[in-house]
Design an enzyme around this catalytic site. Structure first.
Site, mmCIF file in Angstrom:
data_model
loop_
_atom_site.group_PDB
_atom_site.id
_atom_site.type_symbol
_atom_site.label_atom_id
_atom_site.label_comp_id
_atom_site.label_asym_id
_atom_site.label_seq_id
_atom_site.Cartn_x
_atom_site.Cartn_y
_atom_site.Cartn_z
ATOM 1 N N ASP A 176 0.821 -1.205 0.000
ATOM 2 C CA ASP A 176 0.000 0.000 0.000
ATOM 3 C C ASP A 176 0.862 1.265 0.000
ATOM 4 O OD1 ASP A 176 0.922 -0.420 2.596
ATOM 5 O OD2 ASP A 176 -1.042 -0.824 3.448
ATOM 6 N N ASN A 194 -7.849 -2.916 14.121
ATOM 7 C CA ASN A 194 -9.255 -3.196 13.758
ATOM 8 C C ASN A 194 -9.366 -4.371 12.776
ATOM 9 O OD1 ASN A 194 -8.291 -2.160 11.383
ATOM 10 N ND2 ASN A 194 -9.671 -0.412 11.283
ATOM 11 N N HIS A 236 -7.575 -4.740 9.945
ATOM 12 C CA HIS A 236 -7.293 -4.471 8.526
ATOM 13 C C HIS A 236 -5.999 -5.140 8.073
ATOM 14 C CE1 HIS A 236 -5.121 -0.425 9.569
ATOM 15 N NE2 HIS A 236 -4.203 -1.247 9.155
ATOM 16 N N GLU A 272 -9.785 -1.576 5.089
ATOM 17 C CA GLU A 272 -10.474 -1.351 6.359
ATOM 18 C C GLU A 272 -11.693 -2.277 6.463
ATOM 19 O OE1 GLU A 272 -8.974 0.293 8.488
ATOM 20 O OE2 GLU A 272 -8.467 2.358 7.942
HETATM 21 C C1 GLP Z 1 -0.754 -0.050 8.699
HETATM 22 C C2 GLP Z 1 -0.360 -0.575 7.313
HETATM 23 C C3 GLP Z 1 -0.445 -2.066 7.265
HETATM 24 C C4 GLP Z 1 0.208 -2.575 8.528
HETATM 25 C C5 GLP Z 1 -0.702 -2.292 9.692
HETATM 26 C C6 GLP Z 1 -0.072 -2.545 11.038
HETATM 27 O O1 GLP Z 1 -1.723 0.908 8.682
HETATM 28 N N1 GLP Z 1 -1.103 -0.056 6.224
HETATM 29 O O2 GLP Z 1 0.179 -2.566 6.093
HETATM 30 O O3 GLP Z 1 0.406 -3.955 8.432
HETATM 31 O O4 GLP Z 1 -1.255 -1.005 9.598
HETATM 32 O O5 GLP Z 1 0.925 -1.610 11.323
HETATM 33 P P1 GLP Z 1 2.022 -1.834 12.422
HETATM 34 O O6 GLP Z 1 2.848 -2.987 11.952
HETATM 35 O O7 GLP Z 1 2.822 -0.568 12.456
HETATM 36 O O8 GLP Z 1 1.326 -2.135 13.696
#
Ligand code: GLP
Length: 243
Positions: free
Chosen positions: A68, A136, A138, A143
């Site tokens: 992303d 949440n 995702h 989302e």
């Molecule tokens: C983010 C990214 C995801 C990531 C997730 C968890 O918003 N878009 O690709 O896996 O949320 O993030 P983190 O690893 O910093 O907890």
């Protein structure tokens, strides 16, 4: 059903997953990796970089596709995922920059989303997709409510996700409101997926994803149906699992 491994630390998870990726690169020097950003995969990238050095792995043919990108952040912005992937993946692993793809957050329209899908297809599809999980549930920036057959597209971020990610910015006002993300349908086409989660804030999402109903309200729950899914969690993230 996904295979679940509970480990003592994020560092241990990084070693396990890096070993798995390294073995695949030895078998297939043109491996196509799907790379996540965020804090979660950092130990994996660090361990893999060590293995690349120790074993002199040939990384010249390895391709990578990011999950992303934020809409409106240019690759020069330190928190754009293009910059993060360059810092944490491309350089430490010694990938050829031309083999590394990140959705274009500055174009962020249907045409560029379709081009991204086409680039993945042209590469022969993703062999191993690394995933983190949002609090949440995702995956990528899909989302809750994202369709299971969704493809790469522009999507709005919900407030809790912007709050979760505000730590990477000076203030929440600077967190973009939209992102381009591979869709759930795109992610599901990866030949194998590895979902990582660490810490108590991920415990509820992990329990719902692995033991709850498969529902678009909890995007990661679809991984229960992926034929080759590995979930690596530390004890805190596993603390609400019952089975
Ligand atoms: C983010 C990214 C995801 C990531 C997730 C968890 O918003 N878009 O690709 O896996 O949320 O993030 P983190 O690893 O910093 O907890």
């Amino acid at each position: 059903m996904a295979e679940v491994k509970i480990v003592r630390s994020a560092a241990e998870a990084g070693v396990i997953v890096a070993e798995r990726i390294a073995a695949q690169i030895v078998d297939n020097p043109a491996l196509v990796l799907g790379v996540a950003t965020g804090s979660t995969p950092e130990t994996t990238y660090r361990s893999l970089a060590e293995l690349v050095r120790e074993r002199s792995l040939d990384m010249r043919g390895v391709r990578a596709f990011a999950l992303d990108e934020y809409v409106g952040l240019s690759p020069e912005h330190a928190q754009s995922y293009a910059a993060v992937v360059d810092r944490e993946v491309t350089r430490p692993l010694g990938l050829q920059p031309g083999n590394v793809h990140v959705p274009d957050g500055m174009a962020a329209d249907d045409a560029s989303s379709q081009m991204y899908e086409q680039a993945i297809e042209n590469a022969g599809g993703i062999d191993l997709q690394l995933l983190g999980i949002g609090s949440n549930g995702h995956i990528g920036f899909n989302e809750p409510g994202s369709a299971f057959d969704s493809r790469t597209r522009v999507t709005a971020l919900i407030e809790s996700t912007r709050c979760d990610n505000a730590r990477f910015f000076d203030s929440i006002d600077q967190v973009p409101t939209h992102a381009v993300t591979q869709g759930i349908g795109t992610i599901l086409e990866a030949k194998s997926v590895v979902l990582l989660a660490f810490g108590a804030p991920k415990a509820a999402a992990i329990a719902a994803a692995l033991e709850g109903p498969v529902t678009e309200d909890l995007p990661a729950s679809i991984l229960q149906r992926h034929p080759h899914a590995l979930v690596v969690v530390d004890q805190a993230a596993a603390s609400e699992l019952t089975r």
